[in-house]
Design a protein around this motif. Structure first.
Motif, PDB file in Angstrom:
ATOM      1  N   GLU A 118     -25.336 -33.649  -0.571  1.00 28.00           N
ATOM      2  CA  GLU A 118     -25.528 -34.845  -0.306  1.00 28.00           C
ATOM      3  C   GLU A 118     -26.643 -35.482  -0.957  1.00 28.00           C
ATOM      4  O   GLU A 118     -26.719 -36.781  -1.723  1.00 28.00           O
ATOM      5  CB  GLU A 118     -26.029 -35.325   1.268  1.00 28.00           C
ATOM      6  CG  GLU A 118     -26.186 -36.583   1.573  1.00 28.00           C
ATOM      7  CD  GLU A 118     -26.271 -36.876   2.966  1.00 28.00           C
ATOM      8  OE1 GLU A 118     -27.484 -36.998   3.119  1.00 28.00           O
ATOM      9  OE2 GLU A 118     -25.253 -37.218   3.960  1.00 28.00           O
ATOM     10  N   LEU A 119     -27.673 -34.879  -1.242  1.00 30.23           N
ATOM     11  CA  LEU A 119     -29.066 -35.297  -2.181  1.00 30.23           C
ATOM     12  C   LEU A 119     -28.314 -35.607  -3.488  1.00 30.23           C
ATOM     13  O   LEU A 119     -28.745 -36.333  -4.191  1.00 30.23           O
ATOM     14  CB  LEU A 119     -30.135 -34.153  -2.020  1.00 30.23           C
ATOM     15  CG  LEU A 119     -30.812 -34.518  -0.644  1.00 30.23           C
ATOM     16  CD1 LEU A 119     -31.849 -33.272  -0.759  1.00 30.23           C
ATOM     17  CD2 LEU A 119     -31.451 -35.805  -0.403  1.00 30.23           C
ATOM     18  N   TRP A 120     -27.581 -34.647  -3.947  1.00 27.25           N
ATOM     19  CA  TRP A 120     -26.801 -34.884  -5.492  1.00 27.25           C
ATOM     20  C   TRP A 120     -26.230 -35.916  -5.576  1.00 27.25           C
ATOM     21  O   TRP A 120     -26.354 -36.817  -6.496  1.00 27.25           O
ATOM     22  CB  TRP A 120     -26.263 -33.324  -5.795  1.00 27.25           C
ATOM     23  CG  TRP A 120     -25.567 -33.439  -7.009  1.00 27.25           C
ATOM     24  CD1 TRP A 120     -24.109 -33.892  -7.142  1.00 27.25           C
ATOM     25  CD2 TRP A 120     -26.236 -33.347  -8.290  1.00 27.25           C
ATOM     26  NE1 TRP A 120     -23.961 -33.820  -8.589  1.00 27.25           N
ATOM     27  CE2 TRP A 120     -25.014 -33.548  -9.190  1.00 27.25           C
ATOM     28  CE3 TRP A 120     -27.314 -33.275  -8.716  1.00 27.25           C
ATOM     29  CZ2 TRP A 120     -25.135 -33.633 -10.734  1.00 27.25           C
ATOM     30  CZ3 TRP A 120     -27.626 -33.295 -10.265  1.00 27.25           C
ATOM     31  CH2 TRP A 120     -26.305 -33.358 -11.219  1.00 27.25           C
ATOM     32  N   ARG A 121     -25.401 -36.257  -4.430  1.00 31.83           N
ATOM     33  CA  ARG A 121     -24.395 -37.289  -4.509  1.00 31.83           C
ATOM     34  C   ARG A 121     -25.161 -38.774  -4.529  1.00 31.83           C
ATOM     35  O   ARG A 121     -25.083 -39.536  -5.502  1.00 31.83           O
ATOM     36  CB  ARG A 121     -23.642 -37.333  -3.335  1.00 31.83           C
ATOM     37  CG  ARG A 121     -22.449 -36.299  -3.367  1.00 31.83           C
ATOM     38  CD  ARG A 121     -21.755 -36.293  -1.925  1.00 31.83           C
ATOM     39  NE  ARG A 121     -21.061 -37.658  -1.894  1.00 31.83           N
ATOM     40  CZ  ARG A 121     -19.947 -37.795  -2.381  1.00 31.83           C
ATOM     41  NH1 ARG A 121     -19.006 -37.035  -3.009  1.00 31.83           N
ATOM     42  NH2 ARG A 121     -19.218 -39.135  -2.047  1.00 31.83           N
ATOM     43  N   GLU A 122     -26.427 -38.749  -3.889  1.00 35.03           N
ATOM     44  CA  GLU A 122     -27.181 -39.919  -3.948  1.00 35.03           C
ATOM     45  C   GLU A 122     -27.848 -40.298  -5.033  1.00 35.03           C
ATOM     46  O   GLU A 122     -28.024 -41.117  -5.666  1.00 35.03           O
ATOM     47  CB  GLU A 122     -27.939 -39.855  -2.765  1.00 35.03           C
ATOM     48  CG  GLU A 122     -27.710 -39.943  -1.341  1.00 35.03           C
ATOM     49  CD  GLU A 122     -28.771 -39.608  -0.314  1.00 35.03           C
ATOM     50  OE1 GLU A 122     -29.801 -39.792  -0.580  1.00 35.03           O
ATOM     51  OE2 GLU A 122     -28.261 -39.684   1.041  1.00 35.03           O
ATOM     52  N   ARG A 123     -28.171 -39.141  -5.806  1.00 31.42           N
ATOM     53  CA  ARG A 123     -28.720 -39.235  -7.075  1.00 31.42           C
ATOM     54  C   ARG A 123     -27.666 -39.691  -8.015  1.00 31.42           C
ATOM     55  O   ARG A 123     -28.048 -40.396  -9.055  1.00 31.42           O
ATOM     56  CB  ARG A 123     -29.160 -37.917  -7.584  1.00 31.42           C
ATOM     57  CG  ARG A 123     -30.003 -37.710  -8.973  1.00 31.42           C
ATOM     58  CD  ARG A 123     -30.446 -36.438  -9.276  1.00 31.42           C
ATOM     59  NE  ARG A 123     -31.584 -36.520 -10.521  1.00 31.42           N
ATOM     60  CZ  ARG A 123     -30.887 -36.678 -11.684  1.00 31.42           C
ATOM     61  NH1 ARG A 123     -29.620 -36.501 -11.862  1.00 31.42           N
ATOM     62  NH2 ARG A 123     -31.705 -36.819 -12.868  1.00 31.42           N
ATOM     63  N   GLN A 124     -26.427 -39.301  -7.966  1.00 30.27           N
ATOM     64  CA  GLN A 124     -25.470 -39.732  -8.808  1.00 30.27           C
ATOM     65  C   GLN A 124     -25.054 -41.326  -8.464  1.00 30.27           C
ATOM     66  O   GLN A 124     -24.262 -41.773  -9.071  1.00 30.27           O
ATOM     67  CB  GLN A 124     -24.318 -38.951  -8.722  1.00 30.27           C
ATOM     68  CG  GLN A 124     -24.529 -37.517  -9.114  1.00 30.27           C
ATOM     69  CD  GLN A 124     -25.312 -37.440 -10.181  1.00 30.27           C
ATOM     70  OE1 GLN A 124     -24.883 -37.698 -11.353  1.00 30.27           O
ATOM     71  NE2 GLN A 124     -26.415 -36.608 -10.313  1.00 30.27           N
ATOM     72  N   ARG A 125     -25.634 -41.949  -7.414  1.00 36.71           N
ATOM     73  CA  ARG A 125     -25.189 -43.326  -6.992  1.00 36.71           C
ATOM     74  C   ARG A 125     -23.767 -43.542  -6.556  1.00 36.71           C
ATOM     75  O   ARG A 125     -23.463 -44.628  -7.023  1.00 36.71           O
ATOM     76  CB  ARG A 125     -25.860 -44.242  -8.023  1.00 36.71           C
ATOM     77  CG  ARG A 125     -27.167 -44.246  -8.373  1.00 36.71           C
ATOM     78  CD  ARG A 125     -27.538 -45.283  -9.477  1.00 36.71           C
ATOM     79  NE  ARG A 125     -29.139 -45.157  -9.901  1.00 36.71           N
ATOM     80  CZ  ARG A 125     -29.815 -46.058 -10.685  1.00 36.71           C
ATOM     81  NH1 ARG A 125     -29.022 -47.192 -11.107  1.00 36.71           N
ATOM     82  NH2 ARG A 125     -30.906 -45.844 -10.692  1.00 36.71           N
ATOM     83  N   THR A 126     -23.251 -42.528  -6.038  1.00 32.73           N
ATOM     84  CA  THR A 126     -22.018 -42.784  -5.370  1.00 32.73           C
ATOM     85  C   THR A 126     -22.199 -43.672  -4.232  1.00 32.73           C
ATOM     86  O   THR A 126     -23.211 -44.024  -3.559  1.00 32.73           O
ATOM     87  CB  THR A 126     -21.447 -41.534  -5.017  1.00 32.73           C
ATOM     88  OG1 THR A 126     -22.473 -40.814  -4.054  1.00 32.73           O
ATOM     89  CG2 THR A 126     -21.071 -40.302  -6.123  1.00 32.73           C
TER      90      THR A 126
END
Length: 203
Positions: free
Chosen positions: A139-147
């Protein structure tokens, strides 16, 4: 789904060109609008969906309850012309996820449209197939990708968002912190080491 075409995808150029006509069609079939207050439900799990819902601005959360009473929270979305209820409306099936206003917002009821649940299904599938620690990191990775889909940063929602208890959630978070992947920031978990996060997720 959102009214504006997503920037990725095979049909982005065509959809972007057609978006003004799509927006005009939504406006033409708007029945009425109303303002929702924080905590007020917009769509309830298990009920029939009689309209499409276009949220012009504001933050909503999505959750699902099981028979035991435990609440599973998918997360929150910061809405900018986001549409809800399209699958339930066109398939005449009960609402799968309750949609709740988290901030005061204005919402339009529209009667036309279709899209997909790919982003939602991606998150749900990951939650089902992977350990809680992996999903926190992912989830932290997804947030970093600005999904588009955002996780709730409210402490009370953390465990529910992953369909578990607070004790199990804290143990999974501690595991990531001890590995140096995640740090416990003032507003919730944050990435501590991007390289370790990528290696942990096998990206």
């Amino acid at each position: 789904m959102q009214q504006q075409p997503y920037p990725l995808g095979r049909f982005h150029a065509e959809l972007a060109a057609l978006e003004p006509r799509f927006a005009a069609a939504l406006t033409a079939c708007t029945l009425h609008s109303r303002r929702y207050l924080p905590g007020e439900p917009i769509m309830r799990q298990g009920e029939q969906c009689e309209h499409l819902y276009l949220v012009a601005q504001g933050r909503i959360s999505l959750n699902s309850a099981v028979h035991s009473g435990r609440l599973f929270q998918l997360g929150e979305i910061e809405c900018h012309q986001q549409i809800f209820g399209e699958m339930e409306f066109f398939s005449a099936t009960p609402v799968q996820w309750s949609v709740v206003a988290e901030t005061e917002l204005t919402l339009f009821f529209a009667a036309a449209l279709a899209s997909d649940y790919l982003n939602t299904l991606d998150i749900t599938t990951s939650r089902l197939l992977h350990p809680i620690a992996y999903n926190i990191a992912f989830e932290l990775w997804r947030e970093r990708q600005r999904t588009p889909m955002l996780g709730s940063r409210k402490r009370a929602h953390e465990a529910a968002r992953f369909g578990t208890t607070e004790r199990v959630y804290r143990r999974a978070l501690k595991e990531l912190i001890e590995q140096g992947i995640v740090a416990d920031g003032p507003d919730g978990p944050v990435i501590a080491d991007l390289a370790r996060l990528r290696a942990y997720l096998d990206l």
